[in-house]
Design an enzyme around this catalytic site. Structure first.
Site, PDB file in Angstrom:
ATOM      1  N   ASP A 257      -5.801  -6.444   5.310  1.00 17.13           N
ATOM      2  CA  ASP A 257      -7.003  -6.001   4.610  1.00 17.13           C
ATOM      3  C   ASP A 257      -7.879  -7.206   4.263  1.00 17.13           C
ATOM      4  OD1 ASP A 257      -8.808  -4.422   3.312  1.00 17.13           O
ATOM      5  OD2 ASP A 257      -7.568  -4.016   1.565  1.00 17.13           O
TER       6      ASP A 257
ATOM      7  N   ASP B  45      -1.774 -18.264   4.331  1.00 14.53           N
ATOM      8  CA  ASP B  45      -2.705 -19.177   3.647  1.00 14.53           C
ATOM      9  C   ASP B  45      -3.241 -20.209   4.621  1.00 14.53           C
ATOM     10  OD1 ASP B  45       0.000 -19.765   3.603  1.00 14.53           O
ATOM     11  OD2 ASP B  45      -0.048 -20.932   1.773  1.00 14.53           O
TER      12      ASP B  45
ATOM     13  N   TYR C 196       0.820  -1.221   0.000  1.00 10.39           N
ATOM     14  CA  TYR C 196       0.000   0.000   0.000  1.00 10.39           C
ATOM     15  C   TYR C 196       0.853   1.270   0.000  1.00 10.39           C
ATOM     16  CZ  TYR C 196      -4.205  -2.689   0.890  1.00 10.39           C
ATOM     17  OH  TYR C 196      -5.249  -3.549   0.776  1.00 10.39           O
TER      18      TYR C 196
ATOM     19  N   LYS D 165       4.060 -14.385   5.276  1.00 12.44           N
ATOM     20  CA  LYS D 165       4.360 -15.374   4.227  1.00 12.44           C
ATOM     21  C   LYS D 165       5.882 -15.393   4.094  1.00 12.44           C
ATOM     22  CE  LYS D 165       2.976 -18.081   0.794  1.00 12.44           C
ATOM     23  NZ  LYS D 165       2.273 -19.369   1.011  1.00 12.44           N
TER      24      LYS D 165
END
Ligand code: NAD
Length: 365
Positions: A249, A225, A124, A191
């Protein structure tokens, strides 16, 4: 004590949900001086600016704002005004708590999660280069000369910066929040198995900071995930989740789905000096002006705002009245009905009115 609060109605359904929320807050007899300002498409149409100077000044002066959602064009056009506000005022935490309500059709009853999203960096940051632009081509050539992994010429680039500074302050905020709010567990989501540098730094910094809290809270981490699967299987297993901006988000909306949808999910963007409260949902343009959508997400955001102001009792009053109206299931909007076409669903205004009456009946009991 009078509290000056900047009120930004926003775009689409924003004016309806903030208007309904204002009525409910006013029913609490808390002395709030609403200072109304524009932002977004509405401001552009009226004043030729997306974020007028008077709105920026009001946010700075009043320090606390309640904001409706603002529309951002997809894949083109101006950058998000929401992101601009968060970055301009260094509102580094986006706090999004979700707690189960008894609603028909919602399978989970033990969700009590706080999603804490780092708000200032990651994908972002707004550092992007159009495919085929001179800047993108130059950057690709430079990076291809520096890395074994090669980027295809002609690619578009969005840069993902993650700093130790920003990762450390959200980690500290999360651990302190856990202690203050008697929460048991903080889980860092990442991640880092793939993005060893950016997410790796986020995780390592989190663990460094959290180390000194390990005697008082449980500190964990999970890959994003895997977390997504675990959340829809056993959401009650999680407590506070700390995430970089983009995962934060996405997981916020997922968490909203666990308790009955975006119409219920509150949010707060918090910095050292300034805080802006807003629902997790967007401006839902197709519902704009229909007096149809659920005002609860913005009302619950006002609950967070009242707690932030130190008006704890009023906050609990508003929260309880809203939860009761929702769980009674009579004066609720279409999204809280088992069948979305249920003709007994009420309007935004009627639901807010039911909450105001609940507040008043309790006050006089
Ligand atoms: P959205 O959250 O506006 O709406 C998606 C769907 O969720 C709606 O169609 C509706 O079915 C449901 N929904 C949302 N709010 C609801 C409510 N209060 N009551 C009942 N149902 C509700 O998401 P979108 O359609 O992806 O985005 C629309 C616009 O909002 C975009 O321009 C986007 O950039 C913007 N947006 C703004 C913010 C913000 O201001 N903080 C956040 C998210 C999206």
């Amino acid at each position: 004590m009078s509290y000056p609060i900047t009120l930004i109605p926003g775009d689409g359904i924003g004016p309806e949900v903030t208007g309904a929320t204002r009525k409910c807050v006013d029913a609490l007899d808390v002395d709030i001086a609403w200072d109304v300002h524009t932002a977004g498409e509405t401001a552009y149409e009226q004043e030729g600016e997306l974020l007028p100077a008077h709105t920026v000044e009001a946010i700075k002066k009043n320090k606390v704002a309640l904001k409706g959602p603002i529309t951002t064009p997809v894949g083109k056009g101006f950058r998000s005004i929401n992101v601009t506000i968060r970055q301009m005022f260094d509102l580094f935490v986006c706090l999004r708590p979700v707690k189960s309500l008894r609603i028909p059709g919602v399978p989970f009853h033990d969700v009590d999660l706080v999603v804490m999203r780092e708000n200032t960096e990651d994908l972002y940051s707004g550092v992007e280069f159009e495919a085929g632009s001179d800047e993108a081509e130059k950057l690709i050539s430079t990076m291809n000369g520096m890395s074994r992994a090669q980027i295809r010429q002609g690619s578009a680039l969005s840069i993902k910066p993650i700093s130790r500074y920003a990762s450390a302050r959200i980690a500290k905020f999360a651990c302190e929040y856990a202690l203050k709010n008697k929460r048991k567990k903080v889980t860092c989501i990442h991640k880092a198995n793939i993005m060893k540098c950016s997410d790796g730094l986020f995780l390592r910094t989190f663990m460094d900071v959290a180390k000194s809290y390990e005697e008082k809270i449980i500190v964990k981490d999970a890959i994003v995930d895997n977390l997504s699967m675990q959340l829809v299987k056993r959401p009650g297993h999680f407590d506070i989740l700390v995430l970089p901006n983009l995962y934060g988000d996405i997981v916020s909306d997922l968490a909203a789905g666990l308790i009955g949808g975006l119409g219920l999910a509150a949010g707060a963007n918090i910095g050292d000096e300034i805080a802006v409260f807003e629902p997790t949902h967007g401006s839902a343009p197709k519902y704009a002006g229909k007096n149809k959508v659920n005002p609860a997400a913005t009302i619950f955001s006002a609950v967070l705002m009242l707690k932030h102001l130190g008006e704890y009792e009023k906050a609990v009053q508003l929260e309880n009245a809203t939860r009761e109206v929702i769980e009674e299931g009579k004066s609720v909007t279409y999204d809280l009905k088992d069948d979305r076409d249920d003709p007994s669903a009420v309007s935004t205004d009627e639901m807010a009115q039911a909450i105001c009456e609940k507040i008043k009946s309790k006050a006089s009991a």
